[in-house]
Design a protein around this motif. Structure first.
Motif, PDB file in Angstrom:
ATOM      1  N   SER A  40      35.443  -2.857  -7.076  1.00 15.71           N
ATOM      2  CA  SER A  40      34.448  -2.184  -7.912  1.00 15.71           C
ATOM      3  C   SER A  40      33.060  -2.526  -7.390  1.00 15.71           C
ATOM      4  O   SER A  40      32.824  -3.614  -6.875  1.00 15.71           O
ATOM      5  CB  SER A  40      34.597  -2.613  -9.380  1.00 15.71           C
ATOM      6  N   GLN A 290      30.443  10.771   6.394  1.00 17.45           N
ATOM      7  CA  GLN A 290      30.533  10.394   4.978  1.00 17.45           C
ATOM      8  C   GLN A 290      29.484   9.329   4.713  1.00 17.45           C
ATOM      9  O   GLN A 290      29.528   8.258   5.309  1.00 17.45           O
ATOM     10  CB  GLN A 290      31.934   9.870   4.662  1.00 17.45           C
ATOM     11  N   HIS A 296      28.823   2.211  -5.512  1.00 15.74           N
ATOM     12  CA  HIS A 296      30.270   2.208  -5.677  1.00 15.74           C
ATOM     13  C   HIS A 296      30.889   1.326  -4.606  1.00 15.74           C
ATOM     14  O   HIS A 296      30.213   0.873  -3.693  1.00 15.74           O
ATOM     15  CB  HIS A 296      30.806   3.639  -5.601  1.00 15.74           C
ATOM     16  N   TYR A 297      32.207   1.090  -4.684  1.00 17.45           N
ATOM     17  CA  TYR A 297      32.836   0.140  -3.766  1.00 17.45           C
ATOM     18  C   TYR A 297      33.083   0.808  -2.417  1.00 17.45           C
ATOM     19  O   TYR A 297      34.182   1.298  -2.122  1.00 17.45           O
ATOM     20  CB  TYR A 297      34.130  -0.420  -4.339  1.00 17.45           C
ATOM     21  N   MET A 298      32.050   0.823  -1.603  1.00 20.24           N
ATOM     22  CA  MET A 298      32.105   1.349  -0.241  1.00 20.24           C
ATOM     23  C   MET A 298      31.574   0.253   0.685  1.00 20.24           C
ATOM     24  O   MET A 298      30.438   0.322   1.161  1.00 20.24           O
ATOM     25  CB  MET A 298      31.285   2.628  -0.116  1.00 20.24           C
ATOM     26  N   TRP A 307      36.373   4.659   1.582  1.00 22.25           N
ATOM     27  CA  TRP A 307      35.238   5.113   0.785  1.00 22.25           C
ATOM     28  C   TRP A 307      35.676   6.381   0.054  1.00 22.25           C
ATOM     29  O   TRP A 307      36.198   7.328   0.666  1.00 22.25           O
ATOM     30  CB  TRP A 307      34.042   5.413   1.677  1.00 22.25           C
ATOM     31  N   SER A 308      35.456   6.425  -1.239  1.00 24.92           N
ATOM     32  CA  SER A 308      35.935   7.531  -2.060  1.00 24.92           C
ATOM     33  C   SER A 308      35.308   8.859  -1.632  1.00 24.92           C
ATOM     34  O   SER A 308      34.077   9.000  -1.599  1.00 24.92           O
ATOM     35  CB  SER A 308      35.605   7.278  -3.535  1.00 24.92           C
ATOM     36  N   GLU A 309      36.173   9.831  -1.331  1.00 22.41           N
ATOM     37  CA  GLU A 309      35.671  11.166  -0.982  1.00 22.41           C
ATOM     38  C   GLU A 309      35.217  11.927  -2.230  1.00 22.41           C
ATOM     39  O   GLU A 309      34.458  12.900  -2.110  1.00 22.41           O
ATOM     40  CB  GLU A 309      36.751  11.945  -0.240  1.00 22.41           C
ATOM     41  N   ASP A 310      35.679  11.514  -3.415  1.00 22.73           N
ATOM     42  CA  ASP A 310      35.192  12.154  -4.639  1.00 22.73           C
ATOM     43  C   ASP A 310      33.718  11.822  -4.858  1.00 22.73           C
ATOM     44  O   ASP A 310      32.943  12.661  -5.336  1.00 22.73           O
ATOM     45  CB  ASP A 310      36.017  11.682  -5.839  1.00 22.73           C
ATOM     46  N   ILE A 311      33.346  10.588  -4.522  1.00 25.30           N
ATOM     47  CA  ILE A 311      31.960  10.152  -4.705  1.00 25.30           C
ATOM     48  C   ILE A 311      31.098  10.550  -3.513  1.00 25.30           C
ATOM     49  O   ILE A 311      29.946  10.965  -3.669  1.00 25.30           O
ATOM     50  CB  ILE A 311      31.912   8.630  -4.916  1.00 25.30           C
TER      51      ILE A 311
END
Length: 381
Positions: A40, A290, A296-298, A307-311
């Motif tokens: 997180s 990206q 966020h947790y990247m 790394w979240s692709e939604d974010i």
């Protein structure tokens, strides 16, 4: 009597299965909650270099050279990874004409600009094995005649801008310390210790073992049919980014590759030769980036986390075309073998960041110099 026994045994097995299912669901729930807490944000947008990283890196270089010597053939010293090439092909790297101004940095600074390039497609293993063996697959892209001082270069590589990728979005270690432990175990032939270094369950890296097993995937139909990822992060001007190359068949003439004989040791080279040299059909890709959102947790320093692709969705910044060509000659294969792809052959605007990339700088250069010296070849270009 016997019927009653079987009914009792069936009921007992049913209860055991229910118990195992309940324990499994509980474990899954605890694991999901743990990783949701552990992974997180926010995270740092800057690199964080451990004090012992230089010493760990030197140990990794020694193990890498040991592997190179273990896997050499009768006449040549091979790469410590991605030793087997399916081919080196000429390519054209074109910046999008309408690229977002925020992303116009380095080789992307001029919309519509086309760079000439070499592309090397390969298997991941340090030993040239059959293409049908489960393995990672790699792509290296070398842009040519790129002006400006590079972060790492020799006279032969002064005009190069390299991109180095493989076909999985995650790496099976988080940082240099874990890489050193994992790599040393594998170099010594003790593969079990790579992910289970001690009897203490707290030292076990089960999630990373799963990533490693996913990385060793069945071969694609063709080397130009895979998505290739940077895995580690980079700069793009002021941004922290990861990048990937995806197939873009809609930008090329329609083509269906004839079925290949996957029992042949080099069927991926054959597939590439079939499309580019026999059928004379180009292959097309798109380069995407990206951007990190540190709220966020990247993380920068952990390459085992997506790394979240939604974010942060990927954004296309360039197209890559591999034209029809003849590439499978003895001279070009030797030229390909002597090419050196290093993410630090880069403009400052594309600087590699994070521990695994810092490790790459030292290891790639050391192994490249060693390999070229042992082969009596000119320094890499």
């Amino acid at each position: 009597m016997l019927k009653g026994f079987w009914l009792w045994l069936g009921a007992l097995l049913g209860k055991l299965l229910l118990l195992l299912a309940a324990v499994g669901l509980l474990g899954w729930g605890i694991g999901t909650a743990y990783y949701a807490w552990k992974f997180s944000g926010p995270v740092s947008a800057e690199e964080q270099v451990p004090a012992n990283e230089a010493a760990l890196t030197q140990g990794i270089i020694e193990d890498a050279i040991r592997i190179v010597e273990q896997h050499r053939d009768n006449t040549r010293v091979l790469r410590d990874a991605h030793a087997k090439a399916h081919g080196c092909v000429k390519a054209q790297f074109s910046v999008l004409p309408e690229l977002d101004p925020a992303l116009r940095h380095g080789v992307l600074s001029e919309p519509g600009k086309t760079w000439q390039a070499w592309m090397r497609l390969s298997n991941g293993n340090a030993y040239p094995q059959f293409d049908s063996v489960r393995d990672a697959r790699g792509m290296g892209i070398k842009l040519l005649d790129v002006p400006g001082d590079k972060l790492l270069s020799s006279p032969a590589t002064a005009g190069n801008q390299d991109f180095v990728m493989f076909n999985h979005p995650l790496f099976f270690v988080r940082d240099v310390a874990e890489y050193q432990q994992n790599f040393a175990a594998q170099a010594s032939g003790q593969k079990v210790l790579a992910f289970f270094p001690s009897w203490d369950p707290r030292s076990w890296e089960i999630r990373h073992l799963i990533i490693a097993l996913q990385t060793l995937a069945p071969a694609p139909a063709s080397p130009v049919a895979s998505t290739y990822s940077s895995v580690a992060p980079f700069k793009l001007g002021p941004h922290n980014i990861k990048y990937r190359v995806i197939p873009d068949p809609a930008s090329c003439p329609p083509y269906e590759l004839p079925e290949q004989n996957s029992a042949l040791p080099n069927f991926l080279r054959n597939a590439l030769y079939q499309q580019l040299s026999l059928d004379r059909v180009p292959a097309c890709f798109a380069l995407q980036v990206q951007r990190q959102n540190p709220e966020h947790y990247m993380p920068i320093e952990d390459t085992s986390v997506a790394w979240s692709e939604d974010i942060a969705p990927f954004e296309t910044v360039a197209t890559i075309k591999v034209p029809a060509q003849d590439f499978d000659s003895r001279e070009q294969n030797l030229f390909c073998d002597n090419l050196s792809f290093n993410p630090w052959h880069a403009l400052p605007e594309h600087r590699p960041i994070g521990g695994i990339n810092r490790l790459r700088k030292a290891v790639y250069e050391a192994v490249s110099v060693y390999r070229h010296q042992r082969n009596g070849a000119p320094q890499a270009h």
